[in-house]
Design a protein around this motif. Structure first.
Motif, PDB file in Angstrom:
ATOM      1  N   TYR A   1       2.419  -7.128   1.785  1.00 32.18           N
ATOM      2  CA  TYR A   1       1.827  -8.439   2.022  1.00 32.18           C
ATOM      3  C   TYR A   1       2.040  -9.356   0.824  1.00 32.18           C
ATOM      4  O   TYR A   1       2.090  -8.925  -0.316  1.00 32.18           O
TER       5      TYR A   1
ATOM      6  N   LYS B   1       0.848  -1.183   0.000  1.00 28.00           N
ATOM      7  CA  LYS B   1       0.000   0.000   0.000  1.00 28.00           C
ATOM      8  C   LYS B   1       0.890   1.242   0.000  1.00 28.00           C
ATOM      9  O   LYS B   1       2.076   1.173   0.313  1.00 28.00           O
TER      10      LYS B   1
ATOM     11  N   GLN C   1       2.967  -0.873   4.593  1.00 28.49           N
ATOM     12  CA  GLN C   1       2.165  -2.078   4.771  1.00 28.49           C
ATOM     13  C   GLN C   1       2.314  -2.916   3.505  1.00 28.49           C
ATOM     14  O   GLN C   1       1.934  -2.492   2.419  1.00 28.49           O
TER      15      GLN C   1
ATOM     16  N   ASP D   1       3.481  -5.097   8.602  1.00 29.13           N
ATOM     17  CA  ASP D   1       3.750  -3.675   8.768  1.00 29.13           C
ATOM     18  C   ASP D   1       5.235  -3.483   9.026  1.00 29.13           C
ATOM     19  O   ASP D   1       5.771  -3.992  10.021  1.00 29.13           O
TER      20      ASP D   1
ATOM     21  N   LYS E   1      -0.531  -9.904   5.846  1.00 31.25           N
ATOM     22  CA  LYS E   1      -0.220  -8.482   5.911  1.00 31.25           C
ATOM     23  C   LYS E   1       0.904  -8.240   6.905  1.00 31.25           C
ATOM     24  O   LYS E   1       0.892  -8.766   8.010  1.00 31.25           O
TER      25      LYS E   1
ATOM     26  N   SER F   1       5.397 -10.757  12.179  1.00 33.95           N
ATOM     27  CA  SER F   1       5.780 -10.444  10.809  1.00 33.95           C
ATOM     28  C   SER F   1       7.216 -10.897  10.545  1.00 33.95           C
ATOM     29  O   SER F   1       7.526 -11.428   9.473  1.00 33.95           O
TER      30      SER F   1
END
Length: 208
Positions: free
Chosen positions: A177, A43, A175, A183, A181, A89
């Protein structure tokens, strides 16, 4: 004088810093996609100039467990940089790189930390390359160090250094993915002379 320079960066050159952040983050995600050998979508990154004390809250609170990669920046621009991701993540990235060598719930071992270090090295390297291309300045990273700890503890390292310069910091939240997803947070901390060099290289004068 130093506070005045930082204030001018805050007020007049935010759009320039934001553009550098956008391009750098995009190039970094391309490098990550190549490393993982899969498509990585992203994004539009959120670029903010924040009080240093606000950075931990942006990551979910100072007690949030994060993996952080810290490195120095040398050459025409000097300072430091960090790449941080939330613990889960980081585990996902390591699983992808090591093909499942880090079992769920297991402590980060030497292989996992080494893999995370390489992720941070590639991503920050891509960011610094884009910064170098935009400014035509020579800039390169020092060998990275990686740690897994609470966000507040990790951020205390650059906080000590940054406290010399002022209270604002450039935070780039990306962000991205593949099937999950993630961060990621880039933190760029040029010294004050480097702020001026970056803006001068882009054809912008800084007078205080």
């Amino acid at each position: 004088m130093k506070d005045a320079i930082l204030e001018q960066v805050t007020e007049n050159y935010y759009d320039v810093l934001k553009e550098i952040g956008n391009i750098g983050a995009g190039n970094a995600m391309t490098a990550l996609s190549q490393m993982l050998q899969c498509k990585v979508d992203m994004k539009v990154p959120q670029v903010r100039l924040l009080e240093f004390s606000e950075v931990g809250e942006m990551m979910g609170g100072e007690e949030q467990i994060m993996a952080g990669v810290f490195l120095g920046v040398e050459g025409d621009i000097t300072g430091s940089m960090m790449f941080m991701v939330e613990e889960n993540s980081a585990r996902h990235l390591i699983q992808k790189i090591t093909m499942g060598m880090l079992p769920e719930g297991q402590e980060f071992d030497e292989m996992g930390l080494s893999a995370m270090q390489e992720v941070g090295n590639i991503i920050t390297g891509a960011y610094l390359n884009s910064l170098s291309t935009l400014t035509n300045l020579t800039v390169f990273p020092t060998p990275p160090a990686v740690t897994v700890d609470m966000a507040g503890a990790i951020l205390s390292v650059p906080a000590i250094q940054f406290g010399i310069y002022g209270d604002k910091i450039l935070l780039i939240q990306s962000q991205f993915y593949d099937e999950v997803k993630l961060d990621g947070y880039f933190i760029l901390i040029p010294d004050l002379e480097s702020y001026e060099k970056i803006l001068t290289a882009l054809g912008l004068s800084m007078t205080v």
